[in-house]
Each structure stands twice: as C-alpha cells, then as structure tokens.
Design an enzyme around this catalytic site. Structure first.
Site, PDB file in Angstrom:
ATOM      1  N   HIS A 115       0.822  -1.226   0.000  1.00 31.75           N
ATOM      2  CA  HIS A 115       0.000   0.000   0.000  1.00 31.75           C
ATOM      3  C   HIS A 115       0.852   1.270   0.000  1.00 31.75           C
ATOM      4  CE1 HIS A 115       0.631  -0.738   4.384  1.00 31.75           C
ATOM      5  NE2 HIS A 115       0.604   0.585   4.473  1.00 31.75           N
ATOM      6  N   HIS A 179       3.130   8.889  13.245  1.00 29.57           N
ATOM      7  CA  HIS A 179       2.226   7.744  13.418  1.00 29.57           C
ATOM      8  C   HIS A 179       3.004   6.544  13.913  1.00 29.57           C
ATOM      9  CE1 HIS A 179       3.723   6.927   9.373  1.00 29.57           C
ATOM     10  NE2 HIS A 179       2.948   5.903   9.154  1.00 29.57           N
TER      11      HIS A 179
HETATM   12  O1  LIG Z   1      -0.401  -2.664   8.416  1.00 34.50           O
HETATM   13  C1  LIG Z   1       0.632  -2.118   8.100  1.00 34.50           C
HETATM   14  O2  LIG Z   1       1.601  -2.748   7.767  1.00 34.50           O
HETATM   15  C2  LIG Z   1       0.731  -0.619   8.124  1.00 34.50           C
HETATM   16  C3  LIG Z   1      -0.337   0.145   8.332  1.00 34.50           C
HETATM   17  C4  LIG Z   1      -0.332   1.624   8.327  1.00 34.50           C
HETATM   18  C5  LIG Z   1      -1.311   2.293   9.054  1.00 34.50           C
HETATM   19  C6  LIG Z   1      -1.340   3.692   9.083  1.00 34.50           C
HETATM   20  C7  LIG Z   1      -0.435   4.461   8.394  1.00 34.50           C
HETATM   21  C8  LIG Z   1       0.566   3.811   7.665  1.00 34.50           C
HETATM   22  O3  LIG Z   1       1.534   4.515   7.024  1.00 34.50           O
HETATM   23  C9  LIG Z   1       0.591   2.404   7.594  1.00 34.50           C
HETATM   24  O4  LIG Z   1       1.503   1.857   6.809  1.00 34.50           O
HETATM   25 FE   LIG Z   2       3.017   3.166   6.139  1.00 33.07          FE
END
Ligand SMILES: O=C(O)/C=C/c1cccc(O)c1O
Ligand SMILES: [Fe+2]
Length: 321
Positions: A115, A179
């Site tokens: 992602h 985060h």
């Molecule tokens: O589940 C993962 O590996 C990462 C989740 C996530 C959640 C919120 C912000 C981000 O940059 C993420 O990669």
């Molecule tokens: Fe991330």
C-alpha cells in the site's frame, strides 16, 4: 525537463476504518485537487519514493534503498494486485546516477510493493499501471536504519538523473507524518513473528486477513482513545511540513533517528520518502509549494498530510537582467 511533486501520507485504514464523513470528504477533496494538479502537469514519468511494511522487503535481505526495474503490487488490504508499468530504462538511468553519486542503491528486477506505493498511485491516477513509473523503496521500518540525511542524498542523486531527462517528471513521496501503527519490530517480536519478518513473503489469504484485521481493530481502539499506542503529534508534523516546504532539510534530516521515534513514533521514519522527494525537486532549483494540507486522523493511525509543489519557471530575459 520539468519537475513537479506530490507528497502524501498513506493509510490502509482508508475505507476500512473511516473518520467522520466530513473529514473523509475533506481528504477526498484535497486528494482530488492533487489529482487535478498532476493531470494539468501531465507527467511522462512518475518517480515514487515509498516504504514497505514487510510485504516486499523482509529481513532475508533488507536494503536501505532499492530501485525497481520491474514491480508488482501484492494487493494488501484489498488494494489492486498486479504489475506496475515500470520504465525499466529510466530505472537503470536513476540507479547509475545514484551509484555514481556514492549512494549505494540496490536494484530489483522483481520488486514487490504494498500500500505504501499503491495508494498514492491510486490517489493520483486511474490505476496502478496508468503511467510509467520508477518505484524507489526506502527502508523506514526495519531497524537498524541509516541516518535520515541519506534520503536527502538519494533524492539529490535521483534529482540529477531526472533533471537530465527531457521529460515531464512527477516525484512522489509516500508516508508519514507522525504515526505509530502496530508494525512489528524484530527485536521485540515473538518467535513466529520473527520468522514472518525474515521469511514471510507471500502469506496465505487467511494469514493476510488475520494480520490486516488486527491492524483495523487496533486503529478502531486508537481512535476511541486507547493509550496502548503512541499519540499523533501535530506540533512535530507542523515542524516537518514547514521545514520541507521551505527547503530547510537539515532541521529534520540532520536529527538522530531517536528524535523521529520520540517525536513522531516508529513509523514517522516514513518522512524519509518526503525528504527524498523534496530533495529531488530542490535539485532542479527554487520551487514553489502549490498546496499543503494537514489533519491528524486517528481512525487512519496517521498525521495525514498532502502537499504539491513545482519548480519555478526559469526567469525571462528581462527578469534576469
Ligand atoms: O499494516 C501495516 O503494515 C501498516 C499500516 C499503516 C497504518 C497507518 C499508516 C501507515 O503509514 C501504515 O503503513
Ligand atoms: Fe506506512
């Protein structure tokens, strides 16, 4: 040559654990404006700096940086699976430029991306294969990490390579800002998770669903005020945004790695992708930030920001006199 930039947070929780509809609408509008900006620029090549979350890069062989000459999305969190449209020649040009600048990038003829690359492509384009891209991985999670300033050096080398191309190039940085979602860490993980971080490529659909379900549940708890996770830090996010949009890189990338974690949480290292993207743009000369948005969105586990910028046009002959 002409270069534009879009940097944006990503979050796989988008659509899976949404905030108040008004917030979702606001972010959709911001991303829509970024898409319009990109459409007006009409890039011929997209160079995207992104992280990975133990989907494509594991401890079996963890480079600090890797240029993809071919790349496939793993389709995590229900995102599209399949090949990106990678410009292989440009990937090799960029790799050569980085290596001759002394930035030791790895390269891959079979890169897997998650992602971290796919979401920004979908924010800005019809599909993950709509435009020729060069994906550049920056390790932002797997400790030990090199110093953040190495991302500036990488961005500068990439900036020199794209500056020499006679093409409109969009640079994208994906990640951040503050985060700390529950991404596992090797030093603290139980044995079965250690095994996954080293050799856990291509999990079964069930394994993937379990892992992603846990992250969605954690985001819901975090948004309901759970203290089990590190808080977002809008003040730090403002400092990072201000420094990068002004080109004051050193305020951020000359800090020790501990500073990122203390201020923004473990995943705050994802701002390395922004540092690289802004450094690539800065390599072309002065630039102007066209838009900047920020909102702390706990439902998405993210200090969520999006910026767009472009190089200033060269001065006209009367201006340069
Ligand atoms: O589940 C993962 O590996 C990462 C989740 C996530 C959640 C919120 C912000 C981000 O940059 C993420 O990669
Ligand atoms: Fe991330």
């Amino acid at each position: 040559m002409s270069v534009a930039l879009c940097t944006t947070s990503h979050s796989p929780l988008i659509g899976l654990n949404d905030p108040d509809p008004a917030v979702r609408t606001e972010v959709d509008r911001v991303l829509g404006s970024a898409r319009d900006f990109v459409q007006d620029f009409d890039p011929e090549l997209v160079v995207i700096f992104g992280p990975d979350h133990y989907n494509g890069f594991l401890y079996e062989m963890m480079p600090s940086f890797c240029v993809g000459a071919a790349a496939t999305s793993v389709g995590d969190y229900g995102l599209p699976k399949g090949p990106l449209h990678v410009d292989r020649g440009a990937a090799y040009d960029i790799t050569r430029s980085a290596l001759s600048a002394g930035v030791d990038v790895a390269m891959s003829e079979d890169m897997q991306v998650d992602h971290g690359f796919v979401q920004p492509l979908l924010f800005l384009f019809e599909s993950i294969s709509s435009v020729p891209v060069v994906p550049i991985f920056i390790n932002c999670v797997a400790e030990p990490l090199g110093p953040a300033i190495r991302s500036r050096r990488l961005g500068q080398a990439v900036g020199r390579a794209i500056g020499a191309m006679d093409r409109r190039v969009l640079v994208v940085g994906s990640g951040g800002l503050s985060h700390d979602p529950p991404v596992p860490r090797l030093q603290e993980a139980p044995d079965e998770v250690v095994e996954r971080l080293i050799r856990g490529r291509n999990p079964s659909p069930e394994q993937r669903a379990t892992r992603e379900g846990r992250t969605v549940a954690a985001a819901a708890e975090f948004a309901h005020g759970s203290q089990a996770y590190r808080a977002l830090n809008p003040e730090w996010d403002a400092l990072v945004l201000d420094s990068l949009v002004r080109g004051n890189f050193g305020t951020v990338d000359e800090q020790p790695n501990e500073w990122f974690v203390e201020e923004g949480g473990h995943s705050a290292h994802e701002v390395r992708t922004w540092i690289a993207a802004y450094a690539a743009l800065a390599e072309q000369g002065p630039y102007t930030v066209r838009s900047s948005f920020y909102r702390a969105i706990p439902e998405w586990f993210a200090g969520f920001a999006t910026t767009t910028a472009s190089s200033n046009p060269p001065p006209t002959s009367s201006e340069s006199k």
